[in-house]
Design a protein around this motif. Sequence first.
Motif, PDB file in Angstrom:
ATOM      1  N   THR A   1      -9.415 -14.194  -9.453  1.00  0.00           N
ATOM      2  CA  THR A   1      -8.535 -14.139  -8.423  1.00  0.00           C
ATOM      3  C   THR A   1      -7.158 -14.935  -8.957  1.00  0.00           C
ATOM      4  OG1 THR A   1     -10.041 -13.848  -6.601  1.00  0.00           O
ATOM      5  CG2 THR A   1      -7.872 -14.715  -6.035  1.00  0.00           C
ATOM      6  N   LEU A   2      -7.274 -16.120  -9.190  1.00  0.00           N
ATOM      7  CA  LEU A   2      -6.178 -17.089  -9.846  1.00  0.00           C
ATOM      8  C   LEU A   2      -5.390 -16.131 -10.962  1.00  0.00           C
ATOM      9  CD1 LEU A   2      -4.575 -19.466  -9.790  1.00  0.00           C
ATOM     10  CD2 LEU A   2      -6.167 -20.553 -11.129  1.00  0.00           C
ATOM     11  N   THR A   3      -6.121 -15.825 -11.996  1.00  0.00           N
ATOM     12  CA  THR A   3      -5.630 -15.286 -13.173  1.00  0.00           C
ATOM     13  C   THR A   3      -4.889 -14.048 -12.664  1.00  0.00           C
ATOM     14  OG1 THR A   3      -7.363 -16.128 -14.393  1.00  0.00           O
ATOM     15  CG2 THR A   3      -5.903 -14.515 -15.416  1.00  0.00           C
ATOM     16  N   LEU A   4      -5.606 -12.876 -11.952  1.00  0.00           N
ATOM     17  CA  LEU A   4      -4.977 -11.727 -11.366  1.00  0.00           C
ATOM     18  C   LEU A   4      -3.651 -12.099 -10.837  1.00  0.00           C
ATOM     19  CD1 LEU A   4      -7.717  -9.745 -10.285  1.00  0.00           C
ATOM     20  CD2 LEU A   4      -6.361  -9.091 -12.207  1.00  0.00           C
ATOM     21  N   ARG A   5      -3.519 -13.343  -9.934  1.00  0.00           N
ATOM     22  CA  ARG A   5      -2.340 -13.629  -9.190  1.00  0.00           C
ATOM     23  C   ARG A   5      -1.148 -14.071 -10.162  1.00  0.00           C
ATOM     24  NH1 ARG A   5      -4.070 -17.707  -5.787  1.00  0.00           N
ATOM     25  NH2 ARG A   5      -4.944 -16.163  -4.445  1.00  0.00           N
ATOM     26  N   GLN A   6      -1.692 -14.787 -11.168  1.00  0.00           N
ATOM     27  CA  GLN A   6      -0.588 -15.220 -11.954  1.00  0.00           C
ATOM     28  C   GLN A   6      -0.061 -14.196 -13.167  1.00  0.00           C
ATOM     29  OE1 GLN A   6      -3.036 -18.477 -13.926  1.00  0.00           O
ATOM     30  NE2 GLN A   6      -2.206 -19.923 -12.601  1.00  0.00           N
ATOM     31  N   LEU A   7      -0.691 -13.298 -13.534  1.00  0.00           N
ATOM     32  CA  LEU A   7      -0.416 -12.184 -14.256  1.00  0.00           C
ATOM     33  C   LEU A   7       0.483 -11.191 -13.397  1.00  0.00           C
ATOM     34  CD1 LEU A   7      -3.654 -11.284 -16.293  1.00  0.00           C
ATOM     35  CD2 LEU A   7      -1.733 -12.633 -17.129  1.00  0.00           C
ATOM     36  N   HIS A   8       0.029 -11.031 -12.068  1.00  0.00           N
ATOM     37  CA  HIS A   8       1.006 -10.283 -11.389  1.00  0.00           C
ATOM     38  C   HIS A   8       2.341 -10.706 -11.223  1.00  0.00           C
ATOM     39  CE1 HIS A   8       2.270  -8.446  -7.247  1.00  0.00           C
ATOM     40  NE2 HIS A   8       1.975  -7.510  -8.017  1.00  0.00           N
ATOM     41  N   GLU A   9       2.477 -12.276 -10.646  1.00  0.00           N
ATOM     42  CA  GLU A   9       3.567 -13.034 -10.735  1.00  0.00           C
ATOM     43  C   GLU A   9       4.664 -12.666 -11.812  1.00  0.00           C
ATOM     44  OE1 GLU A   9       2.541 -16.988  -9.828  1.00  0.00           O
ATOM     45  OE2 GLU A   9       1.803 -16.524  -7.745  1.00  0.00           O
ATOM     46  N   ASP A  10       4.029 -12.817 -13.015  1.00  0.00           N
ATOM     47  CA  ASP A  10       4.654 -12.499 -14.435  1.00  0.00           C
ATOM     48  C   ASP A  10       5.083 -11.038 -14.639  1.00  0.00           C
ATOM     49  OD1 ASP A  10       4.695 -15.308 -14.612  1.00  0.00           O
ATOM     50  OD2 ASP A  10       3.334 -15.472 -16.210  1.00  0.00           O
ATOM     51  N   GLY A  11       4.463 -10.161 -13.954  1.00  0.00           N
ATOM     52  CA  GLY A  11       5.191  -8.910 -13.961  1.00  0.00           C
ATOM     53  C   GLY A  11       4.013  -8.216 -15.167  1.00  0.00           C
ATOM     54  N   LEU A  12       2.918  -8.797 -15.288  1.00  0.00           N
ATOM     55  CA  LEU A  12       2.289  -7.936 -16.407  1.00  0.00           C
ATOM     56  C   LEU A  12       1.006  -7.182 -15.979  1.00  0.00           C
ATOM     57  CD1 LEU A  12       1.555 -11.177 -18.518  1.00  0.00           C
ATOM     58  CD2 LEU A  12       3.261  -9.464 -19.176  1.00  0.00           C
ATOM     59  N   ILE A  13       0.799  -7.239 -14.639  1.00  0.00           N
ATOM     60  CA  ILE A  13      -0.148  -6.338 -14.107  1.00  0.00           C
ATOM     61  C   ILE A  13       0.545  -6.158 -12.709  1.00  0.00           C
ATOM     62  CG2 ILE A  13      -2.237  -7.145 -15.323  1.00  0.00           C
ATOM     63  CD1 ILE A  13      -3.007  -8.298 -12.507  1.00  0.00           C
ATOM     64  N   THR A  14      -0.033  -4.692 -12.112  1.00  0.00           N
ATOM     65  CA  THR A  14       0.458  -4.577 -10.797  1.00  0.00           C
ATOM     66  C   THR A  14      -0.719  -4.385  -9.899  1.00  0.00           C
ATOM     67  OG1 THR A  14      -0.360  -1.962 -11.541  1.00  0.00           O
ATOM     68  CG2 THR A  14       2.166  -2.426 -11.750  1.00  0.00           C
ATOM     69  N   ARG A  15      -0.603  -4.638  -8.691  1.00  0.00           N
ATOM     70  CA  ARG A  15      -1.667  -4.731  -7.512  1.00  0.00           C
ATOM     71  C   ARG A  15      -1.308  -3.745  -6.381  1.00  0.00           C
ATOM     72  NH1 ARG A  15      -2.794  -6.815  -2.815  1.00  0.00           N
ATOM     73  NH2 ARG A  15      -4.890  -7.731  -2.318  1.00  0.00           N
ATOM     74  N   THR A  16      -2.084  -2.779  -6.350  1.00  0.00           N
ATOM     75  CA  THR A  16      -1.988  -1.726  -5.742  1.00  0.00           C
ATOM     76  C   THR A  16      -2.927  -1.748  -4.559  1.00  0.00           C
ATOM     77  OG1 THR A  16      -0.683  -0.386  -7.259  1.00  0.00           O
ATOM     78  CG2 THR A  16      -1.333   0.790  -5.266  1.00  0.00           C
ATOM     79  N   ALA A  17      -2.714  -2.021  -3.293  1.00  0.00           N
ATOM     80  CA  ALA A  17      -3.536  -1.810  -2.211  1.00  0.00           C
ATOM     81  C   ALA A  17      -3.396  -0.639  -1.451  1.00  0.00           C
ATOM     82  CB  ALA A  17      -3.236  -3.143  -1.142  1.00  0.00           C
ATOM     83  N   TYR A  18      -4.697  -0.077  -1.263  1.00  0.00           N
ATOM     84  CA  TYR A  18      -4.698   1.244  -0.278  1.00  0.00           C
ATOM     85  C   TYR A  18      -5.149   0.932   1.047  1.00  0.00           C
ATOM     86  CZ  TYR A  18      -4.085   3.140  -5.051  1.00  0.00           C
ATOM     87  OH  TYR A  18      -3.526   3.552  -6.284  1.00  0.00           O
ATOM     88  N   ALA A  19      -4.476   1.595   1.935  1.00  0.00           N
ATOM     89  CA  ALA A  19      -4.768   1.425   3.506  1.00  0.00           C
ATOM     90  C   ALA A  19      -6.001   2.253   3.736  1.00  0.00           C
ATOM     91  CB  ALA A  19      -3.706   1.626   4.427  1.00  0.00           C
ATOM     92  N   GLU A  20      -7.301   1.809   3.242  1.00  0.00           N
ATOM     93  CA  GLU A  20      -8.404   2.600   3.494  1.00  0.00           C
ATOM     94  C   GLU A  20      -9.636   1.570   4.150  1.00  0.00           C
ATOM     95  OE1 GLU A  20      -9.866   3.611  -0.408  1.00  0.00           O
ATOM     96  OE2 GLU A  20      -8.237   5.275  -0.657  1.00  0.00           O
ATOM     97  N   VAL A  21     -10.518   2.244   4.500  1.00  0.00           N
ATOM     98  CA  VAL A  21     -11.626   1.395   5.049  1.00  0.00           C
ATOM     99  C   VAL A  21     -13.029   1.742   4.396  1.00  0.00           C
ATOM    100  CG1 VAL A  21     -13.092   0.884   7.121  1.00  0.00           C
ATOM    101  CG2 VAL A  21     -10.737   1.496   7.419  1.00  0.00           C
ATOM    102  N   PRO A  22     -13.395   0.936   3.566  1.00  0.00           N
ATOM    103  CA  PRO A  22     -12.994  -0.579   3.288  1.00  0.00           C
ATOM    104  C   PRO A  22     -11.628  -0.636   2.552  1.00  0.00           C
ATOM    105  CG  PRO A  22     -14.838  -0.196   1.843  1.00  0.00           C
ATOM    106  CD  PRO A  22     -14.678   1.010   2.674  1.00  0.00           C
ATOM    107  N   PRO A  23     -11.218  -1.643   2.489  1.00  0.00           N
ATOM    108  CA  PRO A  23      -9.713  -1.673   1.595  1.00  0.00           C
ATOM    109  C   PRO A  23      -9.994  -1.476   0.137  1.00  0.00           C
ATOM    110  CG  PRO A  23      -9.780  -3.398   3.026  1.00  0.00           C
ATOM    111  CD  PRO A  23     -11.170  -2.851   3.203  1.00  0.00           C
ATOM    112  N   ARG A  24      -8.970  -0.967  -0.408  1.00  0.00           N
ATOM    113  CA  ARG A  24      -9.094  -0.619  -1.786  1.00  0.00           C
ATOM    114  C   ARG A  24      -8.222  -1.395  -2.705  1.00  0.00           C
ATOM    115  NH1 ARG A  24      -8.214   4.138  -5.350  1.00  0.00           N
ATOM    116  NH2 ARG A  24      -7.549   5.033  -3.527  1.00  0.00           N
ATOM    117  N   VAL A  25      -8.215  -2.156  -3.715  1.00  0.00           N
ATOM    118  CA  VAL A  25      -7.132  -2.732  -4.459  1.00  0.00           C
ATOM    119  C   VAL A  25      -7.368  -2.404  -5.908  1.00  0.00           C
ATOM    120  CG1 VAL A  25      -6.029  -4.678  -4.996  1.00  0.00           C
ATOM    121  CG2 VAL A  25      -6.893  -4.554  -2.747  1.00  0.00           C
TER     122      VAL A  25
END
Length: 133
Positions: A70-94
């Motif tokens: 979780t921490l590493t994904l957050r940091q890589l996202h903050e630095d613009g190296l990865i995207t995080r796409t959340a889909y409004a589904e049940v259950p939620p998908r990221v």
Amino acid sequence: MEVTGSSGGAAAAAGPCAAIPAEHMAFIRQVLDRVGDKWSLLLIAVVEAGPLRYTDLQRQIPGISQRMLTLTLRQLHEDGLITRTAYAEVPPRVEYALTPLGRGLHEIVTSLIGWATDHHDEIRAHRARATAS
């Protein structure tokens, strides 16, 4: 020999660090520290196959804890190296994927991982000899 940069900080007079302005050096070290840690390297290598879900990433990187993932994904996202796409589904998908900036780093990362893999036995033998002496 050190040269004083325009911000008053010391800059290297020769070598690869000489091309880095003194006022950028602290930030460059932060970036290298971030992308050079073991979990970031492995995530960048794995996400290239993306987009991947969190559980897929956890399965593909043995030994990583939920907290570190979780921490590493957050940091890589903050630095613009990865995207995080959340889909409004049940259950939620990221899903996570490399950005163009992250893709530029991918070849370097896979080369480094390949080098470590290729030289595993040799490095292990050197460590054993150093420990024995």
